[in-house]
Design a protein around this motif. Structure first.
Motif, PDB file in Angstrom:
ATOM      1  N   GLY A   7       0.701  -1.228   0.284  1.00  0.00           N
ATOM      2  CA  GLY A   7       0.110   0.157  -0.020  1.00  0.00           C
ATOM      3  C   GLY A   7       0.988   1.384   0.292  1.00  0.00           C
ATOM      4  N   GLY A   8       1.800   1.409   0.836  1.00  0.00           N
ATOM      5  CA  GLY A   8       2.924   2.476   0.709  1.00  0.00           C
ATOM      6  C   GLY A   8       3.352   2.757  -0.434  1.00  0.00           C
ATOM      7  N   ARG A   9       4.074   1.653  -1.126  1.00  0.00           N
ATOM      8  CA  ARG A   9       4.656   1.768  -2.522  1.00  0.00           C
ATOM      9  C   ARG A   9       3.496   2.168  -3.341  1.00  0.00           C
ATOM     10  NH1 ARG A   9       8.817  -0.150  -5.258  1.00  0.00           N
ATOM     11  NH2 ARG A   9       8.450  -0.988  -7.381  1.00  0.00           N
ATOM     12  N   ALA A  10       2.415   1.848  -3.615  1.00  0.00           N
ATOM     13  CA  ALA A  10       1.570   1.958  -4.447  1.00  0.00           C
ATOM     14  C   ALA A  10       1.098   3.487  -4.146  1.00  0.00           C
ATOM     15  CB  ALA A  10       0.023   1.131  -4.306  1.00  0.00           C
ATOM     16  N   ALA A  11       0.773   4.015  -2.786  1.00  0.00           N
ATOM     17  CA  ALA A  11       0.443   5.467  -2.665  1.00  0.00           C
ATOM     18  C   ALA A  11       1.399   6.198  -3.116  1.00  0.00           C
ATOM     19  CB  ALA A  11       0.282   5.604  -1.217  1.00  0.00           C
ATOM     20  N   GLU A  12       2.644   5.850  -3.174  1.00  0.00           N
ATOM     21  CA  GLU A  12       3.777   6.771  -3.534  1.00  0.00           C
ATOM     22  C   GLU A  12       3.778   6.961  -4.979  1.00  0.00           C
ATOM     23  OE1 GLU A  12       7.555   5.288  -2.444  1.00  0.00           O
ATOM     24  OE2 GLU A  12       7.734   6.624  -0.598  1.00  0.00           O
TER      25      GLU A  12
ATOM     26  N   ALA B 241      10.172  -5.943   1.150  1.00  0.00           N
ATOM     27  CA  ALA B 241      10.852  -7.224   1.723  1.00  0.00           C
ATOM     28  C   ALA B 241       9.957  -8.066   2.512  1.00  0.00           C
ATOM     29  CB  ALA B 241      12.057  -6.717   2.638  1.00  0.00           C
ATOM     30  N   GLY B 242       8.984  -7.421   3.178  1.00  0.00           N
ATOM     31  CA  GLY B 242       7.841  -8.294   4.137  1.00  0.00           C
ATOM     32  C   GLY B 242       6.971  -8.913   3.013  1.00  0.00           C
ATOM     33  N   ALA B 243       6.544  -8.412   1.929  1.00  0.00           N
ATOM     34  CA  ALA B 243       5.716  -8.990   0.994  1.00  0.00           C
ATOM     35  C   ALA B 243       6.317  -9.777   0.254  1.00  0.00           C
ATOM     36  CB  ALA B 243       5.169  -7.818   0.072  1.00  0.00           C
ATOM     37  N   THR B 244       7.756  -9.830  -0.126  1.00  0.00           N
ATOM     38  CA  THR B 244       8.416 -10.925  -0.792  1.00  0.00           C
ATOM     39  C   THR B 244       8.744 -12.088  -0.011  1.00  0.00           C
ATOM     40  OG1 THR B 244       9.428  -9.066  -2.185  1.00  0.00           O
ATOM     41  CG2 THR B 244      10.716 -11.151  -2.061  1.00  0.00           C
TER      42      THR B 244
ATOM     43  N   LEU C 167       2.927 -13.053  -7.924  1.00  0.00           N
ATOM     44  CA  LEU C 167       2.046 -12.419  -6.761  1.00  0.00           C
ATOM     45  C   LEU C 167       2.284 -11.076  -6.496  1.00  0.00           C
ATOM     46  CD1 LEU C 167       2.337 -15.555  -4.496  1.00  0.00           C
ATOM     47  CD2 LEU C 167       0.274 -14.848  -5.539  1.00  0.00           C
ATOM     48  N   LEU C 168       3.462 -10.634  -6.425  1.00  0.00           N
ATOM     49  CA  LEU C 168       3.754  -9.027  -6.091  1.00  0.00           C
ATOM     50  C   LEU C 168       3.035  -8.088  -7.009  1.00  0.00           C
ATOM     51  CD1 LEU C 168       7.483  -9.874  -4.721  1.00  0.00           C
ATOM     52  CD2 LEU C 168       5.362  -9.336  -3.262  1.00  0.00           C
ATOM     53  N   ARG C 169       3.364  -8.440  -8.502  1.00  0.00           N
ATOM     54  CA  ARG C 169       2.799  -7.550  -9.361  1.00  0.00           C
ATOM     55  C   ARG C 169       1.277  -7.299  -8.887  1.00  0.00           C
ATOM     56  NH1 ARG C 169       6.437 -10.316 -12.738  1.00  0.00           N
ATOM     57  NH2 ARG C 169       4.979 -11.666 -13.482  1.00  0.00           N
ATOM     58  N   GLU C 170       0.630  -8.670  -8.823  1.00  0.00           N
ATOM     59  CA  GLU C 170      -0.715  -8.653  -8.939  1.00  0.00           C
ATOM     60  C   GLU C 170      -1.193  -7.844  -7.573  1.00  0.00           C
ATOM     61  OE1 GLU C 170      -1.938 -12.850  -8.659  1.00  0.00           O
ATOM     62  OE2 GLU C 170      -1.576 -13.071 -10.793  1.00  0.00           O
ATOM     63  N   ALA C 171      -0.407  -8.009  -6.283  1.00  0.00           N
ATOM     64  CA  ALA C 171      -0.741  -7.243  -4.993  1.00  0.00           C
ATOM     65  C   ALA C 171      -0.444  -5.904  -5.250  1.00  0.00           C
ATOM     66  CB  ALA C 171       0.282  -7.730  -3.897  1.00  0.00           C
ATOM     67  N   GLU C 172       0.645  -5.412  -6.008  1.00  0.00           N
ATOM     68  CA  GLU C 172       0.766  -4.058  -6.203  1.00  0.00           C
ATOM     69  C   GLU C 172      -0.459  -3.335  -7.172  1.00  0.00           C
ATOM     70  OE1 GLU C 172       4.451  -1.104  -7.051  1.00  0.00           O
ATOM     71  OE2 GLU C 172       4.254  -2.810  -8.527  1.00  0.00           O
ATOM     72  N   GLN C 173      -0.830  -3.972  -8.150  1.00  0.00           N
ATOM     73  CA  GLN C 173      -2.135  -3.755  -8.880  1.00  0.00           C
ATOM     74  C   GLN C 173      -3.315  -3.425  -8.394  1.00  0.00           C
ATOM     75  OE1 GLN C 173      -2.028  -6.575 -12.042  1.00  0.00           O
ATOM     76  NE2 GLN C 173      -0.394  -5.778 -13.325  1.00  0.00           N
ATOM     77  N   ARG C 174      -3.515  -4.539  -7.378  1.00  0.00           N
ATOM     78  CA  ARG C 174      -4.580  -4.291  -6.343  1.00  0.00           C
ATOM     79  C   ARG C 174      -4.779  -2.999  -5.489  1.00  0.00           C
ATOM     80  NH1 ARG C 174      -4.119  -9.993  -6.042  1.00  0.00           N
ATOM     81  NH2 ARG C 174      -3.257  -9.834  -3.861  1.00  0.00           N
ATOM     82  N   ALA C 175      -3.495  -2.940  -5.057  1.00  0.00           N
ATOM     83  CA  ALA C 175      -3.397  -1.863  -4.031  1.00  0.00           C
ATOM     84  C   ALA C 175      -3.442  -0.546  -4.845  1.00  0.00           C
ATOM     85  CB  ALA C 175      -1.836  -1.991  -3.521  1.00  0.00           C
ATOM     86  N   THR C 176      -2.828  -0.518  -6.019  1.00  0.00           N
ATOM     87  CA  THR C 176      -3.188   0.644  -6.856  1.00  0.00           C
ATOM     88  C   THR C 176      -4.351   1.082  -7.126  1.00  0.00           C
ATOM     89  OG1 THR C 176      -0.752   0.683  -7.626  1.00  0.00           O
ATOM     90  CG2 THR C 176      -2.171   1.888  -8.998  1.00  0.00           C
TER      91      THR C 176
END
Length: 130
Positions: free
Chosen positions: A2-7, A23-26, A80-89
């Protein structure tokens, strides 16, 4: 994520500020794929993380699977990380006004809790039963 997507939404770019979250998400995504059998590609298998070995002062982990399997694990984790970032964004873009309100409250108070978030989102805070 979420923080990365918000930035990315607010500033159009990301910084190193979200490194711990990433790092935690990975780590979680890696465990989901490797240990919990949550990869449709690998199927219901679970590989232990392996015991650490030390060579020349550096920690090296042994793995009970082939290099080709490691490649699949890496691909699944990245997916998984790309999908999570897309959902957060998508979620933060949809709720941009609330994101801005949360930011303003954080700038004023430095810390907030769940009830503050619920109020900003226009939800009734959950009550605890005694």
């Amino acid at each position: 994520m979420g923080g990365r997507a918000a930035e990315g939404i607010v500033f159009g770019d990301t910084s190193t500020g979200a490194a711990n979250d990433l790092a935690g998400a990975t780590d979680l995504a890696t465990r989901m794929v490797r240990e919990f059998g949550m990869s449709p590609t690998l199927g219901p298998v679970g590989f232990a993380s392996g015991e650490p070995m030390y060579l020349g002062g550096e920690q090296v982990r042994s793995r009970p699977y082939a290099e080709a399997t490691q490649r699949v694990i890496d691909e699944e984790v990245a997916k998984l990380l790309r999908e999570a970032e897309q959902r957060a964004t998508a979620t933060l873009t949809e709720h941009r006004l609330e994101l801005d309100r949360l930011t303003q409250v954080l700038l004023e108070r430095e810390t907030i809790d769940g009830s503050d978030v619920e109020q900003i989102l226009g939800r009734t805070p959950a009550t605890t039963k005694s």
